[in-house]
Enzyme design. Structure first.
Site, PDB file in Angstrom:
ATOM      1  CD  GLN C 126      39.004  43.519  44.131  1.00  0.00           C
ATOM      2  OE1 GLN C 126      37.852  43.449  43.734  1.00  0.00           O
ATOM      3  NE2 GLN C 126      39.774  42.458  44.242  1.00  0.00           N
ATOM      4  N   GLY C 127      40.968  47.997  44.178  1.00  0.00           N
ATOM      5  CA  GLY C 127      41.652  48.588  43.027  1.00  0.00           C
ATOM      6  C   GLY C 127      42.578  47.576  42.385  1.00  0.00           C
ATOM      7  CB  SER C 129      39.987  44.994  37.170  1.00  0.00           C
ATOM      8  OG  SER C 129      39.622  43.713  37.577  1.00  0.00           O
ATOM      9  CD  GLU C 244      33.605  34.584  49.499  1.00  0.00           C
ATOM     10  OE1 GLU C 244      33.585  34.672  48.266  1.00  0.00           O
ATOM     11  OE2 GLU C 244      32.684  34.946  50.230  1.00  0.00           O
ATOM     12  CB  SER C 385      36.312  34.455  33.294  1.00  0.00           C
ATOM     13  OG  SER C 385      37.341  33.694  32.689  1.00  0.00           O
ATOM     14  CG  ASN C 386      32.267  30.363  34.978  1.00  0.00           C
ATOM     15  OD1 ASN C 386      32.666  30.924  36.013  1.00  0.00           O
ATOM     16  ND2 ASN C 386      31.032  29.925  34.844  1.00  0.00           N
ATOM     17  CD  GLU C 387      35.025  31.677  29.707  1.00  0.00           C
ATOM     18  OE1 GLU C 387      35.189  32.683  30.426  1.00  0.00           O
ATOM     19  OE2 GLU C 387      33.894  31.241  29.422  1.00  0.00           O
TER      20      GLU C 387
END
Lengths: 400, 374, 400, 374
Positions: C126-127, C129, C244, C385-387
Site C-alpha cells: 500500500q502506498g 500514508s 472491512e 486512529s481511535n481519535e
C-alpha cells in the site's frame, strides 16, 4: 531533602489535635464521621470554639485575627481539622469574603465585617454563578446600576450553598454593561434582609437542601458596600478563587473516610468471613490508599514549594491537586458504597437518621453512603470543573 | 442469528412506549410518587390492562404469552421512564419464582391473580449477612401442626411495605449458604411485622420480621434451582432496564450539550466533551449487546451456562452504567446535581441497579471462581 | 430475536474449521499461535490452499472468485480463520486493491490482476500514508504528472507494510495540484521493479521489520495502470478503507490469544501454586473475557444489521468495533505480559526463537510476549486512529 | 519537610546531567550498544571517574559518600538518557547487597573494587518458578571441604553475561519461599556456565548454571534482611529512573505535538490531545511524588514500614508508566512505533522496569496482604 516534620511541627500537630479532639464536641464531630452534615448551630458552635483559640482564620492577616504560620503549619492545621472531623470554618467567611475584604476592603469594611465573619456572627454566602454563567463565570448578567449613592441590583444567582442560613451575600455584578466580558464587574456586599431578595432552595440528588437560587429584584445596596474599586471585581474574584492553594484536594477528609471504610469493613460480615478479609476488597482498598498517598505527597511538594512562590500567585500544580483530590473524594465514596453492598438502597433523611426511633437497616453509616456518593459528583464540577483545570494545566504547564 | 423483533414484539413495544409517553413524563412521575403508596395505583391498573404484569406468563394463566424478549422491551421502556411501580418485585421476581419454583397447581391458582395485579406480590429473601450471596438463608422453616412455621428476619424486601403476599425463602436444612435445603413459601404479608421505607431511587422496600408466621402455601421444598433461575432472569431484566436508562440519559446529555452555551458556544462544540460523549456511547453499546445476550441466555436451564452469561452481562453493565451516569452528571454540570432535572434520577436508579442481586465485583468474583469457558 | 446460528450456519462453520485445521499446515498455524509472524513463504502457501478452495477472497464479486455468502457466513469465515491461527489472506490483495479493481477497474485490469492477487501470485503493498499525511491522509503530496500516455510519479510514501515482499504497490498520488485537498488525487498501480523506486525498511519497536518507506523518483507508469477515472482516487480510497466492516476488530485473534493465555497460566507455576489459581489473575482474565464477549456481541449486532444497510455504505458502529477491538488486542497482549512476569525481558529475534539451539528462557511464548505488546500499540493508530474514530462517531452517531 | 537539594546534591546533578548531555545522545547511545559487550566501557570509566559507581558508598571505601537521594539523581538522569551500562546491577543492586548483607571485612575489601568499576558485579538471584517472590530460592549451598558448594540455576541475571563476580543467593535451610535460611555468596563468574542474551530494553542478562561451584567469599549466612533492604533500595532507584524516563518522554511528546501538523494545524492545538497530555502530566506528578517517597523511605530499617512504602511507590509508578508510555506512543502516531525515534525506547525500558523485582499486581498484593496503616 527530608520528608520528616521538625520537632516543632510535630508538637504543633499534637497541640492542634488535642484541641480539636477535646474542645470540639464529639456530638458534632461524630456527625461528620458518619457522613452527616453539621447543622447551622453545629457550624457556629465549632467555629466559635476555634475562633476563641485563634484557629478559625489563620490564613488572614495577623492584624485581623490571622496567624503568622509557615505553609507547613497551615497544611497541618487543615489536615488535623479534617482528620478530626471538625467542621471546617465556613469557607464563604474564612477563605472567600474575609480575605477579599482584608486585602481590598476599606478600613470601615474591615472593622465592620472581619471580626464578625471570623466568629460566624455573620453567616456569608456566595453570589457568583448564574444559570448561564457556570464554568464561564465571566459571562454573568446580574447588573448593579448606580442610583445616587446606592447600587441597585437586578438579576439571578444560583448554586448559592447554604444560602438559607446566611445573613449576607457577596455578589459579582456587572456595573459597566459596555465593557468587555471580564471588565465592568464589581464586588458588592449585600445584607440578605434587604427588600427585593428571594431565596429559593434547590434540592440536590443526595436528598439534601444545600444550594439555592437567589433572585435580585431592584435590591438597593448602599455605596459603602462596594469592595475596592468599581469595575475591578473580576480581579478580586480571581484572588478569592485562587486563594485556597493546598486545601482544595481535601485529602484529610478523604483520609478520614478511608479510615472509616477500613473500620466498617472490619465489622461487616459476609457470611462467616469479614469483608476486610476478602482479597478483592483488600486490593481495592490498598489501591485507593496508594492513590491517596501519592496525592498527599504531591500536596506536600506543593506546600514545600510555596515558600519559593510569590505570595498570592497561584501554583498551576494546584490544578493537579484539584483534579486528583476530587477524583479520590469520589472514589472513596464509591468504595464506601461497596462496603454497604445492597444496604446503600434505603433512603432516610438526616433527621430520621439522627432522631429516628430505630437506626436505618444495615451496617453503621449505610444510610449516608449513597447520598455522599451522589453529593460528591459535585466536586469535579464546582470550583472550576476538572475540564477547566485541565485547560489551565495545558496552558500553564505544558505551554499549549 | 437475528436481533430483529417479531411483529407482535414490535406492537408490544409501541404500546408500552405510548403508555410511557402519555402517562410517565417527569412531572407525571413526580405525581405518581406523591401518592400514598409512593407509586400510582392508576398506572398499575394500566400495566395490568395492557397485559404487562403477566408479560412472560402463559395465556392460559392470564398472561400475555411472551418470553424474556418481551420482558426486555418492558424493561427498556421502564428504564427510560424511571417507573417506580412495584413491577420488578411483582411481575419479574415473583412471576419468575412462581413459574420456576412452584407446583403446577399453585401456578394455576396464583399466576392469574398475579397477572391481574389484584394482589401484590413481593419476594422476601435477603438477609442481613448475605451481602451478595443469593443462597444465604438463615430464616428457618419447621413443620408444625398448622403447617410450616417461619422464623427469621428478611431485609431490603422490595415493595414489601405494600405487598399483600410475600414469597419467603427459608431453610429446612443445611449450612447458611448451602443451596440445598432452601424452600419457598407463600405468606400473608399482614401476618408479618413490617418496617417500610423509601429507597434512594424512589422505590419502596421493607424490613420484615417473621415471628412464627404460618406459611399459607408451600411453593417448593427444594427451591434453589427455580430461585436461582428466577433471579438470573430478573438480572437480565435489570440489565435491559439499565440500558433503557443509559440510552435515555445519553440522549438527554447530548441534547443538553447542543443547547447549553458557555464561552460563547454550545458546549457540544468542545472536542474534549464530544469525545467524552462518544466514550459514553461506546459503553452504552457494549451494555446493550450484553443485555441482549443476558436476555437470550437467561432461559438456559443449565445453571452454570446461564449464570456465567448473566454474571458477564452484569459486569459489563455495572461498568457501563457507572461510566455513563457519572459522565452524564459531569457533562451537565450543576444542573445534573438537582432533583429538578432528570439526569440525577437516572444516576440514582442506575447506582441502585448495580447493587441489586450482586454488585459488579460479586459477579466478577462469580465468573473468576467458575473459570470461564466460551 | 434469536442468538443461535442456524443448522446450516453451524455446518458451514464445521466445514471451514475442518478445512483450516487439516489443510493449513500446523507448522504455519503454530507460529501464529505462539506469537510469531508468518514468513512470506508461509503466507503464500496458506493463501494458495485457501484460494484453491475458494476461501481466499469470498468478499469479491462471484465472477472474480468471490462467494455469494450472507454477512453471517462472512463473519464465520473470518472468525474461524482467526481462531485456527490461519494467516489472513493478504489484506493488501484481498480487502484493499482487489475489491477496488473489481469495482472500479477496467476489464483489462481485472483480467490482468485479480486472479493473480487472489492466488498471491502478485504480492501487493500500500502506498497511501506519507510523512506529513498520516491521520490527515488527504494532505498527501506525492505527485503523478502526465507525460504522453504515461504517469510520472515523484514523492515519498511511508508505513508500507511488508513492502519488502511486494511485487506491486497501489499508490495515491496528486494528479491535479490546483484542486482542493481531497480532489485531484488518483489511484495508480505500480510495478515495484520500475526504475526510480527505492524501498527502505524501518525497524519497529518490537524489533521487527514490518514497514518501509518508499521513495519515488521520476517513476514512469503506463497510463493503463490508472484505476477508474483520473482525480477520483479519493473515492476509491474511501471505498477501500470502508470495506472491512466487521473484520476490523479482529476479535477472533484476540479470542485465540485469550485462550492461549489461559493455557499458559495453567502451566505456569508461582512457587507451588499455578498462576491460574491466583484469584487476582483469574479476576483479570475473567474481566477481559467479559469485555471480549461484549465486543463479540456488538460485532454480531453489526453483522446482523448489515442485511438492512445499503451495500457498501459504512456503518458508523464499525468505529465502535475499531476502538474496542484495538483496545482489547492491546489489553490481551498486556495480560500475556502479566503471565510471563519477568520473562518478558529476554530479547530473541524470531529467527533465534524458531531455529535456535535452545529455547528462550522462561515460559513457552515468553519471547514473543513483549514484542507483541509493543507491536500492538499500532492498532489504535493505523486504519484511522481511535481519535479519528471518535470524531466519526461524534458526527455520525451523536450529531455533533 | 523539605524537598530541596543540598548544594552538593545540586553539583552532583549538574555533573551527571552534563555527562549525559555530552556522551549520551540518541546516536551516541546507539554506538554504545553496538560495542562488543552491548554497552560502552568508555562510559563506564567515566561513571567511575565521576564517582557514580560508588555514589552511595562511604568515602572511606572509595565511595562518593552519598545516600539514596544522590542515587535518585543518578537514576533520574540515567532514566532520561536510557543508559544501558550495567549500572543498576553493579552500583545499585550489588553495592546495596554488599553494604547491607556483607561482613565489615568483606565490605572493606570489595566496596573499593566495586566503586572503581574494575571488577564487574552482578546479582544472580532469580529462579524460574519465583515469579515475583523475592524469597524464592531453590539453589542450595552445602558446606564442603573447600568451602560452600552451590548447586542450582539462576535466571534473568542482569548483566550476568559480562560480570566478573556474581553475588549468588542460595538456600541453607527452609522451604523454597522461606525468608530464613537464605545465604549470599560471592562467586567467580568464570566458574559458572552462562548463556547471555539481550533484553527488550537493550540491556544484557544471562541464565547461569551453578554446577558444584565453590563460593569464593561468604557474604552472609542469614542474608534476608540485607537482601530485602538492598532490593527495596533498588526498587526506589527504579522508581526514580522511571520518573526520569517519563518526564523526558512527556517533554518529547509535547514538543512533537507542537510541531507535528495534521489537518492544517499543530496537533497540539486539538483540545482532546491537549487534555490527554495533561492526564500524562498528572500521572507523572503522582509518580514523581511517590519516587521521592520511596527514596526517603527506602532507608528505613524496619522491613514492614519500608516494604509498604516501596510497594506503594511501585504500584503508583507501575500505573503511571503504563499510562504515560502508551499515551506517548498514541499521541506520536506511527513515528512512535519506530526504533529510529526515542519514544519507543522509553516505552520498552519502562515496560521492563514494571516487571523488575515485582510487577504492579505483585506489589499491590503485597500491600493488600499487609493491611495498610498510614
Amino acid at each position: 531533602m527530608d520528608l520528616s516534620f521538625t520537632a516543632e511541627e510535630r508538637a504543633f500537630r499534637e497541640e492542634l489535635r488535642d484541641i480539636f479532639h477535646t474542645e470540639i464536641p464529639e456530638r458534632i464531630r461524630g456527625k461528620l464521621r458518619h457522613g452527616l452534615h453539621a447543622s447551622r448551630q453545629d457550624q457556629v458552635e465549632a467555629q466559635r470554639i476555634l475562633n476563641a483559640r485563634g484557629l478559625a482564620v489563620p490564613n488572614w492577616p495577623v492584624e485581623w485575627g490571622g496567624q503568622d504560620w509557615s505553609p507547613v503549619q497551615h497544611y497541618i492545621w487543615q489536615e488535623e481539622l479534617q482528620l478530626a472531623c471538625v467542621p471546617h470554618p465556613l469557607s464563604f467567611n474564612c477563605t472567600m469574603v474575609g480575605p477579599v475584604i482584608a486585602q481590598f476592603g476599606s478600613l470601615a469594611q474591615k472593622q465592620r465585617f472581619l471580626a464578625r465573619a471570623a466568629n460566624l456572627d455573620d453567616w456569608w454566602c456566595q453570589g457568583f454563578s448564574e444559570p448561564n454563567a457556570g464554568s464561564d463565570l465571566a459571562s454573568l448578567r446580574t447588573t448593579a446600576r448606580r442610583d445616587g449613592d446606592d447600587w441597585v441590583i437586578d438579576g439571578q444567582k444560583t448554586w448559592t450553598t447554604l444560602g438559607q442560613y446566611a445573613d449576607w451575600i457577596f455578589v459579582l455584578a456587572r456595573t459597566d454593561p459596555a465593557a468587555k466580558k471580564q471588565e465592568g464587574i464589581s464586588f458588592l456586599l449585600v445584607d440578605l434582609t434587604t427588600p427585593g431578595i428571594t431565596m429559593r432552595p434547590i434540592q440536590t440528588i443526595d436528598g439534601g437542601r444545600e444550594v439555592n437560587e437567589v433572585f435580585f429584584d431592584g435590591v438597593r445596596v448602599p455605596g459603602e458596600n462596594l469592595v475596592g474599586e468599581v469595575n475591578r471585581g473580576w480581579d478580586y474574584a480571581k484572588f478569592l478563587l485562587g486563594n485556597e492553594r493546598t486545601g482544595i484536594a481535601r485529602i484529610g477528609i478523604t483520609k478520614a473516610r478511608v479510615r472509616r471504610i477500613r473500620e466498617l469493613a472490619e465489622q461487616e460480615w459476609d457470611g462467616d468471613r469479614r469483608l476486610i478479609d476478602d482479597p478483592g476488597f483488600r486490593r481495592k482498598l490498598a489501591s485507593l490508599e496508594v492513590e491517596l498517598k501519592a496525592l498527599e505527597m504531591t500536596q506536600l511538594r506543593v506546600v514545600a514549594a510555596e515558600r519559593q512562590l510569590e505570595k498570592g500567585k497561584p501554583n498551576p500544580m494546584s490544578s493537579v491537586l484539584k483534579i486528583r483530590g476530587s477524583e479520590l473524594q469520589q472514589a472513596s465514596t464509591a468504595l464506601m458504597m461497596d462496603v454497604m453492598g445492597p444496604y446503600v438502597a434505603p433512603f432516610f433523611d438526616e433527621h430520621e437518621i439522627e432522631f429516628g426511633n430505630e437506626p436505618p437497616p444495615g451496617p453503621a453509616d449505610a444510610a449516608t453512603a449513597a447520598p455522599q456518593y451522589f453529593n460528591m459528583r459535585k466536586v469535579s464540577i464546582y470550583g472550576g470543573s476538572n475540564e477547566i483545570q485541565r485547560a489551565i494545566l495545558a496552558k500553564a504547564v505544558l505551554g499549549f | 442469528m437475528d436481533f430483529d423483533l417479531s411483529d407482535d414484539q414490535r406492537l408490544l413495544k409501541d404500546s408500552v412506549d405510548r403508555l410511557m409517553a402519555e402517562t410517565y413524563g417527569f412531572e407525571q412521575r413526580r405525581a405518581h410518587m406523591a401518592q400514598p403508596d409512593g407509586w400510582s395505583r392508576g398506572s398499575w391498573a394500566q400495566f395490568a390492562e395492557l397485559g404487562l404484569l403477566g408479560v412472560t406468563l402463559p395465556e392460559a394463566q392470564g398472561g400475555f404469552g411472551g418470553g424474556l424478549v418481551e420482558a426486555m422491551l418492558v424493561a427498556d421502556a421502564f428504564g427510560r421512564s424511571l417507573v417506580v411501580e412495584p413491577y420488578f418485585a411483582h411481575a419479574v421476581l415473583c412471576a419468575g419464582l412462581l413459574r420456576h419454583a412452584a407446583e403446577a397447581s399453585v401456578q394455576d391458582e396464583m399466576l392469574p391473580v398475579l397477572a391481574a395485579g389484584e394482589s401484590l406480590f413481593a419476594f422476601a429473601h435477603h438477609e442481613r449477612a448475605a451481602r451478595h450471596c443469593l443462597s444465604h438463608v438463615e430464616t428457618t422453616a419447621r413443620l408444625g401442626e398448622a403447617g410450616f412455621v417461619l422464623e427469621g428476619r428478611k431485609s431490603l424486601v422490595l415493595h414489601g411495605d405494600c405487598a399483600d403476599r410475600l414469597i419467603v425463602s427459608a431453610r429446612l436444612s443445611g449450612g447458611m449458604r448451602e443451596t440445598n435445603g432452601i424452600a419457598l413459601f407463600l405468606v400473608d404479608a399482614a401476618a408479618t411485622e413490617r418496617r417500610g421505607y423509601a429507597t434512594q431511587d424512589g422505590l419502596r422496600a421493607a424490613e420484615i420480621t417473621l415471628d412464627g408466621v404460618i406459611a399459607e402455601v408451600v411453593l417448593g421444598l427444594d427451591a434453589w434451582p427455580g430461585l436461582s433461575r428466577a433471579v438470573d432472569e430478573a438480572s437480565a431484566f435489570l440489565c435491559a432496564e439499565a440500558v433503557g436508562a443509559m440510552d435515555a440519559l445519553l440522549a438527554l446529555t447530548v441534547e443538553y450539550m447542543k443547547t447549553r452555551r458557555q464561552f460563547g458556544r454550545a458546549i457540544g462544540e468542545f472536542q474534549v466533551l464530544q469525545h467524552r460523549a462518544v466514550d459514553m456511547q461506546v459503553q452504552l453499546e457494549l451494555a446493550r449487546s450484553m443485555a441482549l445476550y443476558a436476555t437470550m441466555m437467561a432461559a438456559d436451564p443449565d445453571e452454570e451456562t446461564r449464570s456465567r452469561a448473566i454474571s458477564a452481562a452484569r459486569v459489563q453493565i455495572g461498568r457501563s452504567l457507572r461510566h455513563v451516569s457519572e459522565e452524564a452528571i459531569q457533562l451537565h454540570g450543576g444542573i445534573g446535581m438537582t432533583m429538578e432535572y432528570r439526569a440525577g434520577h437516572y444516576l440514582k436508579r442506575l447506582a441502585m441497579i448495580e447493587k441489586s442481586f450482586g454488585d459488579t465485583e460479586a459477579h466478577l468474583d462469580r465468573l473468576a471462581a467458575m473459570g470461564t469457558a466460551w
